[in-house]
Write a protein that holds these residues in place. Sequence first.
Motif, PDB file in Angstrom:
ATOM      1  N   ASP A 204       0.849  -1.188   0.000  1.00  0.00           N
ATOM      2  CA  ASP A 204       0.000   0.000   0.000  1.00  0.00           C
ATOM      3  C   ASP A 204       0.883   1.236   0.000  1.00  0.00           C
ATOM      4  OD1 ASP A 204      -1.899  -1.881   0.328  1.00  0.00           O
ATOM      5  OD2 ASP A 204      -2.892  -0.951   2.039  1.00  0.00           O
ATOM      6  N   ASN A 205       0.420   2.285  -0.652  1.00  0.00           N
ATOM      7  CA  ASN A 205       1.158   3.540  -0.648  1.00  0.00           C
ATOM      8  C   ASN A 205       2.600   3.318  -1.076  1.00  0.00           C
ATOM      9  OD1 ASN A 205       1.638   6.229  -0.302  1.00  0.00           O
ATOM     10  ND2 ASN A 205       1.780   6.165   1.914  1.00  0.00           N
ATOM     11  N   ARG A 207       5.267   2.495  -4.504  1.00  0.00           N
ATOM     12  CA  ARG A 207       5.478   2.344  -5.927  1.00  0.00           C
ATOM     13  C   ARG A 207       6.881   1.854  -6.222  1.00  0.00           C
ATOM     14  NH1 ARG A 207       2.610   7.846  -8.035  1.00  0.00           N
ATOM     15  NH2 ARG A 207       0.472   7.167  -7.709  1.00  0.00           N
ATOM     16  N   ASP A 405       2.781   2.202  -9.919  1.00  0.00           N
ATOM     17  CA  ASP A 405       1.342   2.425  -9.847  1.00  0.00           C
ATOM     18  C   ASP A 405       0.603   1.278 -10.541  1.00  0.00           C
ATOM     19  OD1 ASP A 405      -0.882   3.993  -9.249  1.00  0.00           O
ATOM     20  OD2 ASP A 405      -0.825   5.044 -11.178  1.00  0.00           O
ATOM     21  N   SER A 409      -1.510  -2.269  -8.994  1.00  0.00           N
ATOM     22  CA  SER A 409      -2.853  -2.678  -9.429  1.00  0.00           C
ATOM     23  C   SER A 409      -2.864  -4.132  -9.879  1.00  0.00           C
ATOM     24  CB  SER A 409      -3.330  -1.789 -10.581  1.00  0.00           C
ATOM     25  OG  SER A 409      -3.433  -0.463 -10.162  1.00  0.00           O
ATOM     26  N   THR A 412      -1.983  -6.782  -6.808  1.00  0.00           N
ATOM     27  CA  THR A 412      -3.057  -6.924  -5.825  1.00  0.00           C
ATOM     28  C   THR A 412      -4.379  -7.314  -6.485  1.00  0.00           C
ATOM     29  OG1 THR A 412      -3.471  -4.557  -5.936  1.00  0.00           O
ATOM     30  CG2 THR A 412      -2.026  -5.307  -4.189  1.00  0.00           C
ATOM     31  N   HIS A 414      -6.290  -5.868  -8.944  1.00  0.00           N
ATOM     32  CA  HIS A 414      -7.307  -4.914  -9.376  1.00  0.00           C
ATOM     33  C   HIS A 414      -7.325  -4.726 -10.892  1.00  0.00           C
ATOM     34  CE1 HIS A 414      -8.229  -4.052  -5.289  1.00  0.00           C
ATOM     35  NE2 HIS A 414      -7.055  -3.540  -5.019  1.00  0.00           N
TER      36      HIS A 414
ATOM     37  N   LEU C 233      -0.409  11.402   0.663  1.00  0.00           N
ATOM     38  CA  LEU C 233       0.416  10.874   1.744  1.00  0.00           C
ATOM     39  C   LEU C 233      -0.006   9.492   2.210  1.00  0.00           C
ATOM     40  CD1 LEU C 233       0.701  14.234   3.652  1.00  0.00           C
ATOM     41  CD2 LEU C 233       2.558  13.031   2.507  1.00  0.00           C
ATOM     42  N   ILE C 234      -1.277   9.120   2.019  1.00  0.00           N
ATOM     43  CA  ILE C 234      -1.697   7.813   2.535  1.00  0.00           C
ATOM     44  C   ILE C 234      -1.681   6.737   1.463  1.00  0.00           C
ATOM     45  CG2 ILE C 234      -3.482   6.542   3.776  1.00  0.00           C
ATOM     46  CD1 ILE C 234      -4.430   8.986   4.999  1.00  0.00           C
ATOM     47  N   THR C 235      -2.052   7.079   0.232  1.00  0.00           N
ATOM     48  CA  THR C 235      -2.192   6.034  -0.785  1.00  0.00           C
ATOM     49  C   THR C 235      -1.462   6.340  -2.081  1.00  0.00           C
ATOM     50  OG1 THR C 235      -4.165   7.079  -1.675  1.00  0.00           O
ATOM     51  CG2 THR C 235      -4.494   5.433   0.039  1.00  0.00           C
ATOM     52  N   GLN C 236      -0.925   7.524  -2.227  1.00  0.00           N
ATOM     53  CA  GLN C 236      -0.360   7.972  -3.506  1.00  0.00           C
ATOM     54  C   GLN C 236      -1.348   7.777  -4.654  1.00  0.00           C
ATOM     55  OE1 GLN C 236       3.772   6.903  -4.350  1.00  0.00           O
ATOM     56  NE2 GLN C 236       4.000   6.289  -2.238  1.00  0.00           N
ATOM     57  N   GLY C 237      -2.625   7.903  -4.354  1.00  0.00           N
ATOM     58  CA  GLY C 237      -3.626   7.790  -5.409  1.00  0.00           C
ATOM     59  C   GLY C 237      -4.137   6.381  -5.649  1.00  0.00           C
ATOM     60  N   PRO C 239      -5.559   2.414  -4.262  1.00  0.00           N
ATOM     61  CA  PRO C 239      -5.201   1.347  -5.190  1.00  0.00           C
ATOM     62  C   PRO C 239      -5.855   1.553  -6.562  1.00  0.00           C
ATOM     63  CG  PRO C 239      -6.861   0.617  -3.630  1.00  0.00           C
ATOM     64  CD  PRO C 239      -6.479   1.989  -3.220  1.00  0.00           C
ATOM     65  N   ARG C 244      -6.923   8.939  -6.673  1.00  0.00           N
ATOM     66  CA  ARG C 244      -6.153  10.031  -7.263  1.00  0.00           C
ATOM     67  C   ARG C 244      -7.084  11.166  -7.680  1.00  0.00           C
ATOM     68  NH1 ARG C 244      -3.737   7.631 -11.111  1.00  0.00           N
ATOM     69  NH2 ARG C 244      -1.623   7.475 -10.376  1.00  0.00           N
TER      70      ARG C 244
END
Lengths: 436, 278, 292
Positions: A204-205, A207, A405, A409, A412, A414, C233-237, C239, C244
């Motif tokens: 999570d969070n 890249r 990014d 996806s 996980t 998605h 800051l929490i997810t960068q946009g 999942p 975003r």
Amino acid sequence: MKKLLLAVALLALGSCSEKSEVTEISVQRIFGECRANVPKGQPPLRNPDGECEIVTQILDDFEKRNPDIRLKVNIAPWPGYDQLSAQYAAGDPPDVVTMHMSVMPDFVSRGLIEPLDADFAKVGLDVNNFTPAARNGVTVKGHVYGMPFDNWTQLWHINMGLFQKAGLVRDGQPILPHSPDELLAQARQFKQATGLPYLLQPTDNERAAFTRNIYTYLLDQNAVFFPDNKHIRLDTPEARRIVELFRQIYAEGLMAPAQDYPAAMAAFLNGQGGICMVGTWMIGAFEAEANTPGRPLSAGYAVRPYPMLYGGKQTAYVDGHAWVMPRRERTPEQRAAVIRLMKFLQQRDYDWSRTGHLPTQADIARSPQYLGLPHRDGIVALATVGQTLPAGVERQIAIQDIIGDEMASAITGHKPVAQALKDAEHRVNDLLFHVL
Amino acid sequence: MSHASHKSLRNTLVLVTLIVLGFIMLIPLIWTVLLSLKANGELMRSTANAFHGPYTLENYIDILNNSSVFRWLMNSVIVSGLTTLGVLVLSSLAGYGFARLDFPGRDKLFLFVLFGLAIPEQAVIITRHQLFTALHLHNSYPGLILPGLAAPFGVFLMTQYFRAIPKELDEAALLDNASRFQVFWKVLLPLTLPAQATLGIFTFLASWNEYWWPLISATRSEMFTLTVGLAASQINFAQTSGLGYLMTQAVFAATPILVVYIIFQKYIVKAVSGAAAR
Amino acid sequence: MGARAASRQWSNALFVAPYLIAYLCLLIFPLVSGMGLSLFKADLFGGREFVGLENFARLFKDTVFLQSVANTFYFVLLTVPPLTVIPLFLALLLNRSDRTAAIFRGVFFSSSVLSVTIVTLIWRMILMTEGGLAANIRHAMGFDAIPFLSDPNLVMISMAIITVWWCLGLPMMLYLSALQQVPQDIYEAAELDNSGWFRTLWSITLPALSRTVILVAIFQCVLQFQLFGQPQLITQGGPNGASRPIVLFIFEVGFRRWDIGYAAAASQILFGIILLATLIQYFVTSRKQVSS
């Protein structure tokens, strides 16, 4: 007697003029502020192997040994480029600044940092002593643009206690996979024996981590994923193979789900997974934990480069920090002072390598002093065989973001793997196409 | 009798609701303070360690030992204080002008200001940076203060507030031959204290927590604001290996705002019975 | 003399002049140059090349951008109603001059003093699927943790919860200061009339607050369209791009990719959206006010 007097007079004059001609240069760096731990002129009171503590001490030492140079140190918030770009835009960049090797092509292509070969040669800063990974990292179009400070890469940090429990230790060494099938088999075996995930990696969070994994395993397959500086190739069997493997690992619960970076680190410290895939910078913290009795890691901790899964020679995607000289107006004295600082930094390579990062100087990489540091003998090879992206590829951070990014996806679940790779390829090529 | 007990039941209900909601509001803040009192190494293993001792003031001492921190604090106080003052003055004057006075094109101008409400920071930040480069305003107090003065929210708020004040008040004063400025200053301005206080707190807060503009305008360490200075002080991966210190920074940075809040808040709800001295 | 107040004089504009000068120089001028920038393929370090409307054409084909527009609207819908209503409710409860009310006003304002960095750090620790506070509570009750931050369908709702918690202090204060303008004698009359609390609220308090409700709704709308720090800051946009918003897109393109012409074009679209939303709200509500 006359001669002596003259000499004394000259000396006095010399020292006098030296005193009045202190050259000031502005030094900008990341790594944080920790003056509280490193009082001026003293060794660190606490956390002596921290990045911040070491760099603070090195710069202090430089000033002490070079009374004719004053450093005006500016600390920028990580990663430093928003501020640096703004300074360039305002016509006021620092005299010397830390920069990631992956970012240097962007600044070189705009003529924003200066080639340093001639200056280095003049003061005897030997670029032939740079390790191959470091040398490649700071070389763009045949010129050296920076003094490499370190290389860093992702590693497999291993909980040996859990590996033992899973039957994955032989002769005190961890048993690591040599193919995707072995990886899956060992991960399943590990999960069955311990009930815990084999891999810990922030999902999570995050890249960067995903992208670095892909780069490393593409290099493992000798895949050419940058056919030229303006194009990436990701919609390929090689890339699909890797992403599908990680997708399966994730889907089978062999990798801990839904963790961000701090959660993954905490999980590893608490013995909640076999392997933590994270960078060189965590060696110190994990080692300290392993040396504390009664902690989950105290049963044993090992570090290895990513094992090659597709039959390639050992390699890994590496990046690194370097010191560069922005192009700006400066006096010859200031220029000389910057180069002297860089030479000093080269001489202090061992100190910086205590952070866990790979050394950039070949003599240090071979030295018993460095190899005597914990776990370094297992990873030092990466200073030679580690690879950065091709030096002409611009916007590497943005590319890393886009790939990460899309990979997040796909892994996980998605987005289908093939689609994510197609999208990543398209987005990166679109980005590179629009770079002026 | 039944009326009274009805009322006290209602008051109890209100109080219980407030306590429950207030508790939910406060959990994260208590959490912040607890984390700030823990050693960083312990928090790296698990943040749940913050629920029990040992607690330490180490992080607070570290912040105070950073010799630059007081300089940054002073910069922030100067910048946020002057921005707040400037916004209050400009917005009150403009609010009075738009709400009470007539001049050619007034309504169109007001709409034009309203239009500014829609401008996102991102649409102007790069070009404003270029402008300030041309004017040599970077790394200076005016460079940090000026952008805050242009925000239209205060004008909008004060206009709405002035409009809600009964017109008879200033007309009476004008009949007493007071000048327009005297009416504004002596009669109307005191009535807007609650709005001034709200706007003051809000502006101070926004200016205090501003990050992007000071980051790219004040690039020299001696001109950093507290937000930027603290961000620069963070070691890499501070969320993992310096969590307690981060939380201490939060507590440290929030304290001056709380002081400003306490100073201003008493004007927001004056003794209700004598509300707005009519 | 009464004519003096109503008279149309240029000199009256002097009251608004100082603000207007600041407004024109510091907001409108950069905005207009930004509009110019959106017509260029431009690099942060000076290279630029005129491309007309190409940046806009590129945006409308960019699925990442289009997704961010949809995300932003969804977020505004999730946050603006609660941020208009909950603070009103709190202000009504807290519009008293006793110490208890003062303390609670402080409590509900307290979240606003934190910077976005800290807000996100704290909420991350609450919402994380592994080891978060909410997850631990769910586990203790025998349920599975809710993947607040890793499920694309939930992530914006999580951002909305965080944002409402963080932002309700200011609207509450706006309502409180507006309540000071409601003449006290009306309440006293209602008290004498023995009107119920609810009736007094409905027929006296709320109408008196209508201007402020509009102000809060418009302002929150403007503010929430500019969502940025929380997802950055929490997810960068993530999942899968589900959190975003437009501003994060602009940030990634402008500050990370240095493609500032493209970022400027996206900023203009965001500006257009906010302007439209603001004007629609303003006209719809001011017409209502006139008719009532």
